[in-house]
Design a protein around this motif. Structure first.
Motif, short mmCIF file in Angstrom:
data_model
loop_
_atom_site.label_atom_id
_atom_site.label_comp_id
_atom_site.label_asym_id
_atom_site.label_seq_id
_atom_site.Cartn_x
_atom_site.Cartn_y
_atom_site.Cartn_z
N GLY A 78 70.43 -21.12 39.48
CA GLY A 78 69.93 -20.26 40.56
C GLY A 78 70.74 -20.36 41.83
O GLY A 78 70.55 -19.57 42.76
N SER A 79 71.68 -21.32 41.88
CA SER A 79 72.54 -21.49 43.05
C SER A 79 73.69 -20.49 43.03
O SER A 79 74.02 -19.90 42.00
CB SER A 79 73.10 -22.91 43.09
OG SER A 79 72.08 -23.87 43.21
N LYS A 80 74.33 -20.35 44.18
CA LYS A 80 75.47 -19.44 44.31
C LYS A 80 76.78 -20.20 44.17
O LYS A 80 76.90 -21.35 44.61
CB LYS A 80 75.43 -18.72 45.66
CG LYS A 80 74.22 -17.82 45.85
CD LYS A 80 74.27 -17.11 47.19
CE LYS A 80 73.03 -16.24 47.40
NZ LYS A 80 72.88 -15.19 46.36
N VAL A 81 77.75 -19.54 43.56
CA VAL A 81 79.12 -20.08 43.42
C VAL A 81 80.07 -19.08 44.05
O VAL A 81 80.08 -17.89 43.67
CB VAL A 81 79.49 -20.30 41.94
CG1 VAL A 81 80.95 -20.74 41.82
CG2 VAL A 81 78.56 -21.33 41.30
N THR A 82 80.88 -19.54 44.98
CA THR A 82 81.85 -18.68 45.65
C THR A 82 83.26 -19.18 45.36
O THR A 82 83.54 -20.37 45.55
CB THR A 82 81.64 -18.64 47.17
OG1 THR A 82 80.32 -18.17 47.46
CG2 THR A 82 82.65 -17.72 47.85
N GLY A 83 84.11 -18.30 44.90
CA GLY A 83 85.52 -18.62 44.72
C GLY A 83 86.34 -18.01 45.84
O GLY A 83 86.07 -16.87 46.25
N TYR A 84 87.31 -18.75 46.34
CA TYR A 84 88.18 -18.28 47.42
C TYR A 84 89.61 -18.17 46.91
O TYR A 84 90.18 -19.15 46.43
CB TYR A 84 88.14 -19.24 48.61
CG TYR A 84 86.80 -19.30 49.30
CD1 TYR A 84 86.48 -18.41 50.32
CD2 TYR A 84 85.84 -20.24 48.92
CE1 TYR A 84 85.25 -18.45 50.95
CE2 TYR A 84 84.61 -20.29 49.55
CZ TYR A 84 84.32 -19.39 50.57
OH TYR A 84 83.09 -19.45 51.18
N LYS B 195 78.87 -13.23 30.17
CA LYS B 195 79.17 -12.68 31.50
C LYS B 195 77.92 -12.75 32.37
O LYS B 195 76.84 -12.32 31.96
CB LYS B 195 79.65 -11.24 31.37
CG LYS B 195 80.19 -10.62 32.67
CD LYS B 195 80.51 -9.15 32.47
CE LYS B 195 81.73 -8.92 31.61
NZ LYS B 195 82.03 -7.47 31.46
N ILE B 196 78.06 -13.29 33.59
CA ILE B 196 76.94 -13.37 34.51
C ILE B 196 77.07 -12.43 35.71
O ILE B 196 76.12 -12.25 36.47
CB ILE B 196 76.72 -14.82 35.01
CG1 ILE B 196 77.89 -15.28 35.89
CG2 ILE B 196 76.47 -15.76 33.86
CD1 ILE B 196 77.58 -16.53 36.72
N ASP B 197 78.23 -11.82 35.86
CA ASP B 197 78.45 -10.97 37.03
C ASP B 197 79.64 -10.06 36.77
O ASP B 197 80.58 -10.44 36.05
CB ASP B 197 78.72 -11.83 38.27
CG ASP B 197 78.70 -11.05 39.57
OD1 ASP B 197 78.23 -9.91 39.59
OD2 ASP B 197 79.15 -11.62 40.60
N GLU B 198 79.60 -8.85 37.32
CA GLU B 198 80.74 -7.95 37.21
C GLU B 198 80.63 -6.89 38.29
O GLU B 198 79.55 -6.58 38.79
CB GLU B 198 80.80 -7.28 35.83
CG GLU B 198 79.66 -6.33 35.55
CD GLU B 198 79.75 -5.65 34.19
OE1 GLU B 198 80.58 -6.07 33.36
OE2 GLU B 198 78.98 -4.69 33.95
N ILE C 139 74.30 -18.27 39.57
CA ILE C 139 74.04 -18.79 38.23
C ILE C 139 72.62 -18.40 37.84
O ILE C 139 71.68 -18.61 38.63
CB ILE C 139 74.19 -20.32 38.20
CG1 ILE C 139 75.63 -20.72 38.54
CG2 ILE C 139 73.79 -20.89 36.84
CD1 ILE C 139 75.83 -22.21 38.69
N PRO C 140 72.40 -17.81 36.67
CA PRO C 140 71.04 -17.41 36.27
C PRO C 140 70.06 -18.57 36.40
O PRO C 140 70.31 -19.68 35.93
CB PRO C 140 71.22 -16.98 34.82
CG PRO C 140 72.64 -16.49 34.75
CD PRO C 140 73.40 -17.41 35.66
N ALA C 141 68.94 -18.32 37.08
CA ALA C 141 67.98 -19.39 37.38
C ALA C 141 67.33 -19.97 36.13
O ALA C 141 66.89 -21.12 36.13
CB ALA C 141 66.90 -18.85 38.32
N SER D 240 66.67 -21.15 29.02
CA SER D 240 67.21 -19.95 28.38
C SER D 240 68.70 -20.07 28.10
O SER D 240 69.45 -20.72 28.84
CB SER D 240 66.97 -18.72 29.25
OG SER D 240 65.59 -18.50 29.43
N SER D 241 69.12 -19.41 27.02
CA SER D 241 70.53 -19.26 26.66
C SER D 241 70.74 -17.83 26.18
O SER D 241 69.82 -17.23 25.60
CB SER D 241 70.92 -20.24 25.55
OG SER D 241 70.79 -21.57 25.98
N PRO D 242 71.93 -17.28 26.39
CA PRO D 242 72.17 -15.91 25.94
C PRO D 242 72.20 -15.79 24.42
O PRO D 242 72.64 -16.72 23.73
CB PRO D 242 73.53 -15.57 26.55
CG PRO D 242 74.18 -16.90 26.77
CD PRO D 242 73.08 -17.86 27.08
N SER D 243 71.74 -14.67 23.90
CA SER D 243 71.78 -14.40 22.47
C SER D 243 73.17 -13.91 22.06
O SER D 243 74.04 -13.65 22.89
CB SER D 243 70.71 -13.39 22.08
OG SER D 243 70.80 -12.24 22.91
#
Length: 234
Positions: A77-83, A117-120, A149-151, A190-193
């Motif tokens: 559930g936290s945020k990840v930022t790449g620079y 994939k969690i974001d696009e 990140i999915p909570a 949870s895990s993705p199918s």
């Protein structure tokens, strides 16, 4: 003599221009904690980072090409930022993946992992040439990209993969992937199918409509298909 010197100057200048045109993730903000990235063009000896080693600013141009470690602890559930370094490309999608390592990510073979994939973000508005892209938003946001990140993701060790796909050169995709290691905590289960899972290489093909594309031959087109699977949000 002058022409010879001029030719040499232009060759060297073009080489340095190429270096300036590429790059990668230099650091991360994960759950409010800052982490340094791996420093390319330097020996790995003495470097300590959550990011997997990468050695060049140059892109991967073939979508089917294969390629002292730390891990960052973060709550689901936290945020990840790449620079990134100062990023010059503004045409193309941004994609973010994760993969369960099963046990230790440090000893994991990334080619055997199953990624979800969690974001696009692709073409946000306008047309292929002049529109607003995910990569343009990255540049506008101080060369950074933030994902959540999915909570509901179950705890464990995960690889985290940023991937930029620059498509400003006709029919010559440029992939820029960067991976970091995470230890995800929390109470998720949870895990993705299977339909959300892919492998690298293998997730993309050169024949995919969003990979090998000549945007300048379709300047009025307002739709773009982002490569890879659908986003898994938990």
């Amino acid at each position: 003599m002058f022409l010879s010197i001029l030719a040499t100057f232009l060759t060297v200048s073009s080489q340095f221009a190429g270096l300036r045109a590429h790059g990668g993730v230099l650091s991360y903000d994960i759950g409010g904690v800052n982490y340094n990235g791996f420093v390319p063009y330097n020996t790995a000896v003495g470097q300590s980072s959550i990011q997997r080693e990468w050695d060049t600013y140059n892109p991967i141009t073939d979508p089917e090409d294969p390629n002292s470690q730390k891990s960052a602890t973060v709550t689901a559930g936290s945020k990840v930022t790449g620079y990134w370094n100062t990023w010059p490309h503004t045409i193309g999608p941004v994609m973010v993946y994760m993969a369960s390592c099963g046990s230790s990510c440090t000893s994991a073979n990334t080619a055997s992992l199953e990624w979800f994939k969690i974001d696009e973000s692709g073409l946000i508005s306008g047309n292929l040439v002049d529109g607003t892209w995910g990569m343009g938003e990255l540049v506008a946001n101080n060369n950074s990209w933030t994902s959540t990140i999915p909570a509901s993701l179950k705890p464990g060790e995960y690889m985290f993969r940023h991937e930029l796909l620059a498509i400003h050169t006709s029919n010559q995709p440029q992939f820029y992937p960067e991976c970091a290691q995470l230890i995800v905590t929390g109470s998720g289960s949870s895990s993705p199918s299977a339909e959300y899972l892919v492998k690298f290489p293998g997730a993309y093909s050169a024949s995919d409509p969003g990979v090998t594309i000549d945007i300048y031959s379709h300047q009025t087109e307002t739709n773009y298909t982002i490569p890879g699977p659908a986003v898994w949000s938990g």
